[in-house]
Motif scaffolding. Sequence first.
Motif, short mmCIF file in Angstrom:
data_model
loop_
_atom_site.label_atom_id
_atom_site.label_comp_id
_atom_site.label_asym_id
_atom_site.label_seq_id
_atom_site.Cartn_x
_atom_site.Cartn_y
_atom_site.Cartn_z
N VAL A 61 3.32 27.88 18.23
CA VAL A 61 3.42 28.39 16.78
C VAL A 61 2.46 29.69 16.83
O VAL A 61 2.33 30.32 15.69
CB VAL A 61 3.55 27.61 15.79
N GLY A 62 1.76 29.76 17.70
CA GLY A 62 0.70 31.01 17.61
C GLY A 62 -0.56 30.56 17.92
O GLY A 62 -0.74 29.83 19.16
N SER A 63 -1.57 31.32 17.72
CA SER A 63 -2.98 31.12 18.57
C SER A 63 -3.87 30.85 17.34
O SER A 63 -3.99 31.26 16.29
CB SER A 63 -3.57 32.26 19.40
N GLU A 64 -4.64 29.55 17.90
CA GLU A 64 -5.67 29.36 16.51
C GLU A 64 -6.67 30.36 16.23
O GLU A 64 -7.31 30.15 15.41
CB GLU A 64 -6.37 27.84 17.21
N LEU A 65 -6.84 31.15 17.17
CA LEU A 65 -7.83 32.30 17.09
C LEU A 65 -7.14 33.41 16.13
O LEU A 65 -8.12 34.22 15.61
CB LEU A 65 -8.23 32.69 18.10
N ILE A 66 -5.84 33.69 16.07
CA ILE A 66 -5.34 34.80 15.41
C ILE A 66 -4.79 34.48 14.36
O ILE A 66 -3.72 33.53 14.18
CB ILE A 66 -4.31 35.27 16.42
N GLY A 67 -5.00 35.06 13.14
CA GLY A 67 -4.76 34.72 11.86
C GLY A 67 -3.17 35.09 11.66
O GLY A 67 -2.52 35.71 12.48
N GLN A 68 -2.37 34.29 10.62
CA GLN A 68 -0.86 34.68 10.39
C GLN A 68 -0.61 34.87 8.90
O GLN A 68 -1.57 34.33 8.14
CB GLN A 68 0.10 33.26 10.86
N ASP A 140 -9.74 32.60 9.46
CA ASP A 140 -10.37 31.53 8.73
C ASP A 140 -10.37 32.12 7.51
O ASP A 140 -10.35 33.37 7.00
CB ASP A 140 -11.87 31.50 9.17
N LEU A 188 -4.22 28.45 9.92
CA LEU A 188 -2.98 28.15 10.82
C LEU A 188 -3.01 26.53 10.90
O LEU A 188 -2.07 25.74 10.72
CB LEU A 188 -2.92 28.88 12.03
N ASN A 191 -2.41 24.76 7.82
CA ASN A 191 -0.98 24.65 7.33
C ASN A 191 -0.05 23.98 8.14
O ASN A 191 0.89 23.42 7.62
CB ASN A 191 -0.34 26.21 7.20
N ILE A 192 -0.38 23.89 9.41
CA ILE A 192 0.37 23.04 10.28
C ILE A 192 0.40 21.47 9.75
O ILE A 192 1.56 20.96 9.77
CB ILE A 192 -0.18 22.99 11.75
#
Lengths: 200, 559
Positions: A61-68, A140, A188, A191-192
Motif C-alpha cells: 500500500v506504499g512505502s513507510e518513508l513516503i507520505g500519503q 510523519d 501511514l 492509519n493502516i
Amino acid sequence: MNNIDSSHKKNSIIGIAIRVSLVMIVLCGIIYPTVSTGIAQVIFPSQANGSMVKDREGKVVGSELIGQTFTNPAFFQGRVSSIENNGAGSGSNNYAPSNPELVKRIQESMVAWEAANPDVPLEQLPIDLVTNSGSGLDPDISPASAKAQIPRISKLTGLDQAMLQELVDIHTKERDLGVFGEPRVNVLLLNIDLGEKVKK
Amino acid sequence: MELLQMGIVIVVLLLLVKPVGTYMFHVFSNEPNRTDKVFGSTENIIYKIIGLRNRDSMNWKKYVLSFIATNAVLIAISYLLLRFQGILPGNPNGNENMEASLALNTIISFMTNTNLQHYSGESGVTYLTQMAFVTMMMFTSAASGAAIAVAFIRGITRRGEGLGNFFQDFTKAIIRIFLPLALIVTILLVGLKVPQTFDPTATVTTLEGVEQQITMGPIASLESIKHLGTNGGGFFGANSSHPFENPSPLTNVIEILSMWLLAASLPYMFGLFAKNKKQGWVIFSSMMILFLIFLSISYSSEKAGNPAINTLGIESSQGSMEGKEVRFGIAQSALFSTVTTAATTGSVNNMHDTLTPLGGLAALSGMMLNVVFGGKGVGLVNMLMYAILGVFICGLMVGRTPEFLGRKIEAREMKLIALVILVHPFIILVPTALSFMTASGYDSISNPGFHGLTQSLYEYTSSAANNGSGFEGLADNNVFWNVSTGLVMFFGRYMSIIAMLAVAGSLNVKKPVAETIGTFRTDNKLFIGILIGVVLLIGALTFLPVIVLGPVAEFLTLH
C-alpha cells in the motif's frame, strides 16, 4: 634536491588526463554503484527496495518513508504537501516567511481545521499540520498533531478516545538513540492499524 | 535536548579530526606507510593503465595544467552523456536527453563541486547518468579539490620540491579516501533504509485507493559520496529533505558528519605538513568559532519562528516548520543548514527559501565568507589566504616585512590574493544586479518584496562559493540563469584555484627566513583573533549593503 619533473610533455599530460578520466568513470561511475547495489540487495533487501509496507492481506500500500494524502476525515491526516504526496516528484511551495501567500494558505488550513474539528480549539493546532514539509513527502507528524485529531476520528469512527490515544502511543517513535531528531508518528502505519480497528 | 543533540555531533567531529587528519597526512605525504599495503597494488595498476610512468613532483604551472586537462576531459565526456542519455542504456523510466544550456550548466556545476541543480533528479537524468555522470563527478571533483589543497599546502610548507604530482594525488584521494569511505557510508545508509536498487519507479495503490508513484534508484551510493565529497547534488529535487535520501535523524547525523569530517580534518593535516600542529589548530579554531556564531544565529532564529505565523493563534512552539521535516525538527535542520553552507556542500534537509530571514542570512554568510571549513580543500586554501592577508596587514601596522611559515610575503603574492578577494564579490554582486535589470532574470523570482532580492543573491553566492544549495523557489531553468550561474561557478572555482596555486608556487621557491624573537607568531590565540577579524572585516566591507537590502530588510518587515 630539486626533482621537479620536466619530462612530461603537454601531449603526455593530455594523454594521461584522458586515460585517468576513463578509468575513473568506469571505477566510480559503474563499478562502485553496481557493487554497492549488489551488497545492498543481499544484506538489506527490504531497505534497499524502498521499505514498502503491506496491509493485512499482503497487498503493498506504499512505502513507510513516503507520505500519503488522506482525504477521508476518518483517517489521521499528514502534513501539507504542495505536490499532493506524489512520489514521482518532490519539493514544496518555497514560500518565503514574508510571502503573503504563506499566511493565506495557513489561514485556509485553519478554517478547514475549525470546520472539521469543532471540539479542538485553534490554539491546540500544532504548526507542523498546517505547514508544507520540505520534501512534500514527509511521512510523519508530531505526536501533538496526532493527538489533536483524536476527537474528530473518535466521533467519525465510533472508536474510544483512550483507545485511539493508545494506538498513537504505539506508533510514536522516540528520538533516535534517545537524543537525535524529534519524536514523531508515521501517519501511514498509524492509519493502516486504524483501518484494521474500524473493520473489527 | 535540542542543544544536546547538536553538541554531541560537534563533539564526535572533534574526536575524529585528529585520526582522520593523520590518516590524510599519511596518504598525501608520499612517505612509505601502512596504507600502501592495502591500496598500493590497486594504485599501481591504475598508474600502469593511465601511463603514468614517473610520479615526479610538478611545478605549479604543470600541476594546474594537469588539473585543468583532467577536468576538461571529464566535462567533454559528461556533456555527451547528458545530451544522449535518453537513448543510452540504464534509462528504465524513459527520461529524455538534456537540453543544451541546461547540460552546460549541469556539467560545470558538477565539475566545480558546486552541484547547483537546475534539473530535477526524478525526471531530468537517467539511472546511467545518475551513476556514470553524477556519482562519478562527485568523486572526481572532490578528488580534484583535495589534490589542489594538498598541492597548496606542499607549496607553502615544503621548500623547493614542487607541489607534488597531480595524477598521483588525484588517484590516491579516490582510492585511499573517497571510495573506501563511500562504500562504508553507503552500506550504513542502506541499513538505515536509504534505497539502492536498479528497479524503475514503483506504482502502488494507497490506503485510500489512489495511485501513487514512488521514484527510487541507486540512491545510497550517490548519497554517501555526495556528502563525503561536499558535493551536495541530490538524487531527488528535494535533496536530503527527501525521506529516501535521508530517512531518519540518525542518517541525518551520518550525512552531517560525512560532509564535515574531511573538511574539518584538513587544518590538522596542514599542521602536520607544516610540522607545527598548533598552526593547524589555530586555523581550525578560527573556523570553529565562526561556525558556532552562524549556528547560534540559525538555530535561535528558526526556533523563534516566523512572527507572521506565530500571531495567527495556532500552537507554534515547535518553531518555523514551513519547509522542514518533522523527523528533523529545528535542531537537526539548523545544524544541517549551517554545516552544508559552511562546508560548501549545498545539500539541504530543509528548504532554504523558507528559512526565517536571519536563518537565511546565516546560510548566506557561510557561503559569502567561504572560509569556514569549506568544501574539499577550498575552504582551507581560502582560510590560509586570509592568514597571509592577516600577516600582511599586521606587518603594515608594525612596519616590518610580513612573513608566513618562514617565508616573506611580497608584492606578487599580495596582488594574486587581492585578485581572489575581489573576484568573489564581483561575480556575486554584478550578476545579482544584472538579474534585476533583465526581464528573463527578474521574472524567475518567485517571492515578493525584499526576499526576492535574497533569492537572486543566494543563487549567485551559492554558485560563486561552489556550494550549490538554492532558494529553490527561483525558476532558474532558463537560458539566462543556466548561462550566468554556469559562468559564475566556472570563475568562482578556477580563478581562485589558479591564483592560489600561483601563490603556493611562488612561496615554494623562496628562500626561508630564519625565525627570530621578533618574528610575528601565527600559531597563538592572538592570531585566531586576527584571522577572524580579517575575515569578518573583508566580508562586511563587501557584502553588508546587499545584506541590509535583502535579509535584514525582510527581518524588519516581519517584526
